[in-house]
Scaffold this motif. Structure first.
Motif, PDB file in Angstrom:
ATOM      1  N   LYS A 169      43.490  24.490  27.732  1.00 14.72           N
ATOM      2  CA  LYS A 169      44.838  24.132  28.165  1.00 14.72           C
ATOM      3  C   LYS A 169      44.808  23.130  29.308  1.00 14.72           C
ATOM      4  O   LYS A 169      45.720  22.316  29.468  1.00 14.72           O
ATOM      5  N   GLY A 170      43.745  23.228  30.157  1.00 11.94           N
ATOM      6  CA  GLY A 170      43.602  22.287  31.260  1.00 11.94           C
ATOM      7  C   GLY A 170      44.608  22.467  32.377  1.00 11.94           C
ATOM      8  O   GLY A 170      44.933  21.511  33.089  1.00 11.94           O
ATOM      9  N   THR A 171      45.106  23.698  32.550  1.00  7.93           N
ATOM     10  CA  THR A 171      46.124  23.948  33.571  1.00  7.93           C
ATOM     11  C   THR A 171      45.533  24.373  34.912  1.00  7.93           C
ATOM     12  O   THR A 171      46.280  24.652  35.848  1.00  7.93           O
ATOM     13  N   GLY A 172      44.211  24.469  34.995  1.00  4.43           N
ATOM     14  CA  GLY A 172      43.593  24.903  36.247  1.00  4.43           C
ATOM     15  C   GLY A 172      43.752  26.380  36.489  1.00  4.43           C
ATOM     16  O   GLY A 172      44.017  26.817  37.616  1.00  4.43           O
ATOM     17  N   TYR A 173      43.566  27.162  35.419  1.00  2.96           N
ATOM     18  CA  TYR A 173      43.710  28.615  35.517  1.00  2.96           C
ATOM     19  C   TYR A 173      42.697  29.167  36.513  1.00  2.96           C
ATOM     20  O   TYR A 173      41.518  28.843  36.463  1.00  2.96           O
ATOM     21  N   TRP A 174      43.136  30.026  37.410  1.00  5.73           N
ATOM     22  CA  TRP A 174      42.312  30.471  38.536  1.00  5.73           C
ATOM     23  C   TRP A 174      41.063  31.236  38.093  1.00  5.73           C
ATOM     24  O   TRP A 174      40.021  31.161  38.744  1.00  5.73           O
ATOM     25  N   ALA A 175      41.158  31.989  36.966  1.00  4.75           N
ATOM     26  CA  ALA A 175      40.059  32.862  36.566  1.00  4.75           C
ATOM     27  C   ALA A 175      39.012  32.169  35.707  1.00  4.75           C
ATOM     28  O   ALA A 175      38.074  32.828  35.248  1.00  4.75           O
ATOM     29  N   GLN A 235      35.816  38.130  44.552  1.00  7.69           N
ATOM     30  CA  GLN A 235      36.320  39.301  43.844  1.00  7.69           C
ATOM     31  C   GLN A 235      37.552  39.834  44.561  1.00  7.69           C
ATOM     32  O   GLN A 235      38.057  39.221  45.497  1.00  7.69           O
ATOM     33  N   ARG A 236      38.014  41.024  44.116  1.00  6.17           N
ATOM     34  CA  ARG A 236      39.199  41.617  44.740  1.00  6.17           C
ATOM     35  C   ARG A 236      38.958  41.891  46.221  1.00  6.17           C
ATOM     36  O   ARG A 236      39.853  41.760  47.049  1.00  6.17           O
ATOM     37  N   THR A 237      37.731  42.333  46.541  1.00 10.38           N
ATOM     38  CA  THR A 237      37.323  42.545  47.926  1.00 10.38           C
ATOM     39  C   THR A 237      35.913  42.009  48.104  1.00 10.38           C
ATOM     40  O   THR A 237      35.162  41.835  47.131  1.00 10.38           O
ATOM     41  N   SER A 238      35.516  41.781  49.348  1.00 15.37           N
ATOM     42  CA  SER A 238      34.180  41.246  49.602  1.00 15.37           C
ATOM     43  C   SER A 238      33.079  42.233  49.253  1.00 15.37           C
ATOM     44  O   SER A 238      31.941  41.840  49.007  1.00 15.37           O
ATOM     45  N   ILE A 239      33.401  43.533  49.193  1.00 18.76           N
ATOM     46  CA  ILE A 239      32.392  44.532  48.860  1.00 18.76           C
ATOM     47  C   ILE A 239      31.981  44.429  47.385  1.00 18.76           C
ATOM     48  O   ILE A 239      30.990  45.013  46.965  1.00 18.76           O
ATOM     49  N   LEU A 240      32.736  43.658  46.594  1.00 18.13           N
ATOM     50  CA  LEU A 240      32.403  43.452  45.189  1.00 18.13           C
ATOM     51  C   LEU A 240      31.990  42.017  44.882  1.00 18.13           C
ATOM     52  O   LEU A 240      31.621  41.722  43.741  1.00 18.13           O
ATOM     53  N   ASN A 241      32.062  41.128  45.856  1.00 20.43           N
ATOM     54  CA  ASN A 241      31.788  39.726  45.557  1.00 20.43           C
ATOM     55  C   ASN A 241      30.296  39.482  45.371  1.00 20.43           C
ATOM     56  O   ASN A 241      29.454  40.358  45.590  1.00 20.43           O
ATOM     57  N   TYR A 242      29.959  38.252  44.976  1.00 20.21           N
ATOM     58  CA  TYR A 242      28.566  37.877  44.737  1.00 20.21           C
ATOM     59  C   TYR A 242      27.979  37.336  46.038  1.00 20.21           C
ATOM     60  O   TYR A 242      27.683  36.151  46.185  1.00 20.21           O
ATOM     61  N   GLN A 299      44.553  25.675  53.166  1.00 18.68           N
ATOM     62  CA  GLN A 299      45.531  24.803  53.814  1.00 18.68           C
ATOM     63  C   GLN A 299      46.890  25.489  53.861  1.00 18.68           C
ATOM     64  O   GLN A 299      47.318  26.099  52.871  1.00 18.68           O
ATOM     65  N   ASN A 300      47.542  25.414  55.021  1.00 15.64           N
ATOM     66  CA  ASN A 300      48.873  25.998  55.216  1.00 15.64           C
ATOM     67  C   ASN A 300      48.910  27.470  54.824  1.00 15.64           C
ATOM     68  O   ASN A 300      49.880  27.957  54.231  1.00 15.64           O
ATOM     69  N   GLY A 301      47.837  28.171  55.150  1.00 12.00           N
ATOM     70  CA  GLY A 301      47.776  29.602  54.883  1.00 12.00           C
ATOM     71  C   GLY A 301      47.506  29.985  53.443  1.00 12.00           C
ATOM     72  O   GLY A 301      47.534  31.177  53.106  1.00 12.00           O
ATOM     73  N   GLU A 302      47.227  29.013  52.587  1.00 12.76           N
ATOM     74  CA  GLU A 302      46.984  29.312  51.176  1.00 12.76           C
ATOM     75  C   GLU A 302      45.492  29.347  50.876  1.00 12.76           C
ATOM     76  O   GLU A 302      44.730  28.480  51.326  1.00 12.76           O
ATOM     77  N   ASN A 303      45.078  30.332  50.092  1.00  8.34           N
ATOM     78  CA  ASN A 303      43.684  30.481  49.677  1.00  8.34           C
ATOM     79  C   ASN A 303      43.418  29.572  48.477  1.00  8.34           C
ATOM     80  O   ASN A 303      43.965  29.782  47.394  1.00  8.34           O
ATOM     81  N   PHE A 304      42.547  28.582  48.660  1.00  7.57           N
ATOM     82  CA  PHE A 304      42.191  27.670  47.585  1.00  7.57           C
ATOM     83  C   PHE A 304      40.821  27.981  46.970  1.00  7.57           C
ATOM     84  O   PHE A 304      40.296  27.200  46.194  1.00  7.57           O
ATOM     85  N   GLU A 358      36.830  35.992  50.769  1.00  7.28           N
ATOM     86  CA  GLU A 358      38.282  36.187  50.763  1.00  7.28           C
ATOM     87  C   GLU A 358      38.726  36.646  49.380  1.00  7.28           C
ATOM     88  O   GLU A 358      38.303  36.085  48.357  1.00  7.28           O
ATOM     89  N   SER A 359      39.556  37.661  49.319  1.00 14.36           N
ATOM     90  CA  SER A 359      40.001  38.224  48.046  1.00 14.36           C
ATOM     91  C   SER A 359      40.769  37.197  47.216  1.00 14.36           C
ATOM     92  O   SER A 359      41.627  36.481  47.735  1.00 14.36           O
ATOM     93  N   TYR A 360      40.455  37.142  45.898  1.00 15.76           N
ATOM     94  CA  TYR A 360      41.215  36.233  45.044  1.00 15.76           C
ATOM     95  C   TYR A 360      42.649  36.727  44.817  1.00 15.76           C
ATOM     96  O   TYR A 360      43.494  35.997  44.295  1.00 15.76           O
ATOM     97  N   LEU A 361      42.953  37.950  45.222  1.00 19.82           N
ATOM     98  CA  LEU A 361      44.321  38.465  45.098  1.00 19.82           C
ATOM     99  C   LEU A 361      45.280  37.791  46.075  1.00 19.82           C
ATOM    100  O   LEU A 361      46.505  37.914  45.932  1.00 19.82           O
ATOM    101  N   THR A 362      44.733  37.087  47.072  1.00 22.01           N
ATOM    102  CA  THR A 362      45.588  36.415  48.047  1.00 22.01           C
ATOM    103  C   THR A 362      46.069  35.049  47.561  1.00 22.01           C
ATOM    104  O   THR A 362      46.793  34.361  48.279  1.00 22.01           O
ATOM    105  N   ARG A 363      45.662  34.647  46.345  1.00 21.89           N
ATOM    106  CA  ARG A 363      46.125  33.355  45.815  1.00 21.89           C
ATOM    107  C   ARG A 363      47.640  33.410  45.600  1.00 21.89           C
ATOM    108  O   ARG A 363      48.221  34.488  45.395  1.00 21.89           O
ATOM    109  N   LYS A 364      48.287  32.255  45.608  1.00 22.17           N
ATOM    110  CA  LYS A 364      49.741  32.205  45.489  1.00 22.17           C
ATOM    111  C   LYS A 364      50.223  31.946  44.070  1.00 22.17           C
ATOM    112  O   LYS A 364      51.427  32.016  43.804  1.00 22.17           O
TER     113      LYS A 364
END
Length: 533
Positions: free
Chosen positions: A353-359, A395-402, A446-451, A457-463
C-alpha cells in the motif's frame, strides 16, 4: 535442564576432539585477517563471532602479519615479554595458561568544548585450555574516565557507559564529570567433539560479516548466556539462551535489582560453496516478571530446532519475535559482498500500500569488504549501508524490546535511520593505520511525538498508524570521521601506542553540535568500544 545438558556432554564426549580456544579479537583484528577468512580457498564460517576453534592457524597468520621474523626469534626474556609473548605463559601437555595486564591509558582534548579527556583503565586477561576439551577466557577492567562532550551527555542521559555498565556514582552525583565503573567477562568452553561445542559465558556475541549487525551485535553490555554450536560439514548451527537487564523499567523490588528479560536465539549458517553462504536467524525476547508475578525462564523455548516464532504463536504469547536472513558472496579473490535482512513485524499488504504503516518494522544491510585494495598488500577495506524503519526493535515496553542494559542488541542508532560507512585498515609490520567515515540520517522525536527512533520508548505512544517513513520526524544529519595511527608493542594482548582523532557533527533545523577530539595513549585488549553514534 541441568541433567539433560550433563547427559549430552557425556554422550558427545566419546568422540575424538582437539583442543579449541576462545579468540576474543576486536573488529580491527578480524579485519586484518580478511585474507584468511574470506579467500576463495576456504569455507570458514565468518558470521559467528567471537570465533571459538583451533586458533593455531589464525594466531600464526596474525603474528606473521604483525611481527617480522626477527621479532619472532628474539632471545632475550625481557624482549620476548615486551614484544612477542604473554606476560605469563605456561604450556604443558595437559593444560595451557596465559595471563596479561591490560592497560588502557589515554589523554586527550575535546577542542570544540574545551574539555580535557582522559581514561585510566587497568585490566587483565587470563585464558587457556584444560586437556583437549575445555578452554576458558576471562577479562576484567577497573575504569575511571572523563569523556568528551557528546559521550558525557549520552552517559548522563542513560546512566550507561557505552557498551559496558552504569556509572557507580551517578545516583549520588549525576553531574559528576568523572565516571567510574568496573567491567568483566568470562567464557567457559567445552568442545565435546568435532561436531558439538558448549559455551557458558558472561560476554557478548555478534552475527554478521559487517561492521554493524541488524540481527545481533556487541554494542550493549555483556550478558550471561549458554550456547550450543554444531558443525556438520558446511553447516554451522547455533542455539543460545541469554538473560538481559533493563535499567530503564521501574524496579519491582529493590532486592531484585534491575528488571530482567530472557532471550532465545537460533542461527544456521550454510556455506553452499566456497563463494556463497546463507544464514537463517530467529529470536524471542520475553520478560522475567511483571507486577502480577514471575514468569521466569520459559521451557517452551528450550527446543533447539523448531522455529521460535512457531512456538510463540502456539503459546499465544505476547513475546517479541525477530526473524532474519544473512548472505555473502565472494565476488573476487579479494572482495566479498554481504547483507542482512531483519523482520520485526511485517504485514505484506501494508507494505504494498505504501502508506508508511507503523508495524512494517524491518532493517536491512548491504556491504562490500576485502583486502589488498588497489593491489596494496594488507590494505583492508569495507563499505557498508544500514537502515532500519521506524519502531523496529521497539515493543510495548522496554522490558520486551530488542535491547539490553538500555542499549540496542542490534544497531547502536536504534531505528528510523539510514547509514553509510567505510572503514580502511593498513598494516605495515607493527605500524597500523585506521580510517573510518560515517554519514547517517535519522529522525528524532519532534513536538512531543514519537517517530520511532528510540527503541526504549513504547510504540504505543505513537499518534497514528500510517505515515511513518525512514528519517521522518526531526531529520538530522550525522557525520563522523575517525583516524588512528598506532605502533604495536605486543600482538598477544594488542598492546600499542596510539594517536587518534575524531570529528563528529550532528545537525538539524534546531542547531548543530560538533566535537573535535585528539587523543594519545597506551592501549591494549580486544574489546570493541563504539563511539560512532
Amino acid at each position: 535442564m541441568k541433567k539433560y545438558i550433563f547427559g549430552l556432554l557425556l554422550v558427545f564426549s566419546t568422540f575424538y576432539v582437539t583442543a579449541q580456544q576462545i579468540i576474543p579479537y576486536s573488529y580491527n583484528q578480524y579485519q586484518r585477517l580478511n585474507r584468511s577468512l574470506y579467500s576463495l580457498d576456504t569455507r570458514f564460517h565468518t558470521s559467528l563471532k567471537p570465533v571459538i576453534g583451533d586458533d593455531t592457524t589464525l594466531t600464526r597468520q596474525l603474528d606473521s602479519l604483525l611481527m617480522s621474523e626477527a621479532d619472532q626469534t628474539r632471545s632475550s626474556w625481557v624482549a620476548r615479554k615486551l614484544f612477542n609473548e604473554h606476560l605469563v605463559e605456561i604450556n604443558r601437555e595437559d593444560y595451557t595458561v596465559y595471563i596479561d595486564f591490560l592497560p588502557d591509558f589515554q589523554i586527550g582534548r575535546d577542542f570544540s568544548h574545551a574539555i580535557t579527556t582522559w581514561n585510566n583503565t587497568r585490566g587483565y586477561q587470563i585464558g587457556g585450555t584444560i586437556g583437549k576439551k575445555f578452554s576458558f577466557y576471562s577479562s576484567g577492567f577497573e575504569n575511571q574516565a572523563q569523556f568528551n562532550y557528546y559521550l558525557n551527555n549520552y552517559i548522563n542521559t542513560k546512566n550507561i557507559i557505552p557498551g559496558m555498565v552504569n556509572d557507580k556514582f551517578f545516583y549520588e552525583s549525576p553531574k559528576r564529570t568523572v565516571k567510574d565503573w568496573a567491567y568483566a567477562t568470562a567464557v567457559l568452553n567445552y568442545t565435546a567433539n568435532k561436531y558439538f561445542t558448549f559455551t557458558l559465558a558472561h560476554d557478548k556475541n555478534f552475527i554478521g560479516d559487517g561492521y554493524r549487525s541488524t540481527l545481533l551485535s556487541d554494542v550493549s553490555a555483556a550478558y550471561p548466556y549458554f550456547k550450543i554450536t554444531t558443525t556438520l560439514g558446511n553447516v554451522k548451527y547455533m542455539v543460545m539462551w541469554a538473560q538481559f537487564q533493563d535499567p530503564t523499567s521501574p524496579q519491582l523490588s529493590q532486592d531484585n535489582g534491575f528488571r530482567k528479560k530472557w532471550g532465545a536465539f537460533h542461527y544456521l549458517d550454510w556455506n553452499v560453496t566456497n563463494r556463497l553462504s546463507f544464514g537463517f536467524f530467529d529470536s524471542i525476547i520475553w520478560q522475567d516478571a511483571d507486577e502480577k508475578g514471575k514468569r521466569g525462564f520459559d521451557v517452551s523455548y528450550l527446543n533447539p530446532v523448531i522455529f521460535l516464532r512457531t512456538v510463540e504463536g502456539m503459546n499465544n504469547s505476547p513475546d517479541n519475535a525477530l526473524l532474519g536472513l544473512t548472505a555473502k558472496y565472494k565476488l573476487f579473490s579479494n572482495g566479498t559482498v554481504y547483507g542482512q535482512l531483519a523482520l520485526d513485524e511485517f504485514t505484506a499488504k501494508q507494505v504494498f500500500k505504501g502508506t508508511g504503516y507503523w508495524a512494517n518494522k524491518s532493517a536491512f544491510q548491504l556491504g562490500f569488504k576485502g583486502f589488498d585494495a588497489f593491489k596494496v598488500t594488507n590494505l583492508n577495506y569495507l563499505v557498508e549501508f544500514n537502515t532500519a524503519r521506524p519502531f523496529t526493535y521497539s515493543q510495548r515496553t522496554s522490558i520486551l524490546n530488542y535491547g539490553n542494559y538500555a542499549e540496542a542488541l542490534a544497531h547502536p542508532m536504534g531505528a528510523n535511520f539510514r547509514e553509510f560507512l567505510t572503514i580502511w585498515n593498513y598494516q605495515l609490520g607493527r605500524w597500523g593505520f585506521y580510517g573510518q567515515g560515517n554519514y547517517a540520517q535519522y529522525g528524532l522525536n519532534q513536538n512531543g511525538e514519537n517517530f520511532g527512533k528510540d527503541i526504549n520508548e513504547s510504540y504505543l505512544t505513537r499518534k497514528q498508524d500510517d505515515g511513518y517513513h525512514t528519517t521522518g520526524g526531526l531529520k538530522t544529519n550525522f557525520y563522523y570521521l575517525d583516524g588512528r595511527v598506532s605502533y604495536l608493542l605486543n600482538p598477544k594482548y594488542n598492546l600499542r601506542f596510539e594517536v587518534g582523532g575524531i570529528i563528529r557533527t550532528e545537525k538539524n533545523s534546531l542547531g548543530m553540535e560538533r566535537t573535535g577530539q585528539l587523543t594519545f595513549g597506551l592501549r591494549s585488549t580486544f574489546r570493541n568500544i563504539y563511539q560512532d553514534f
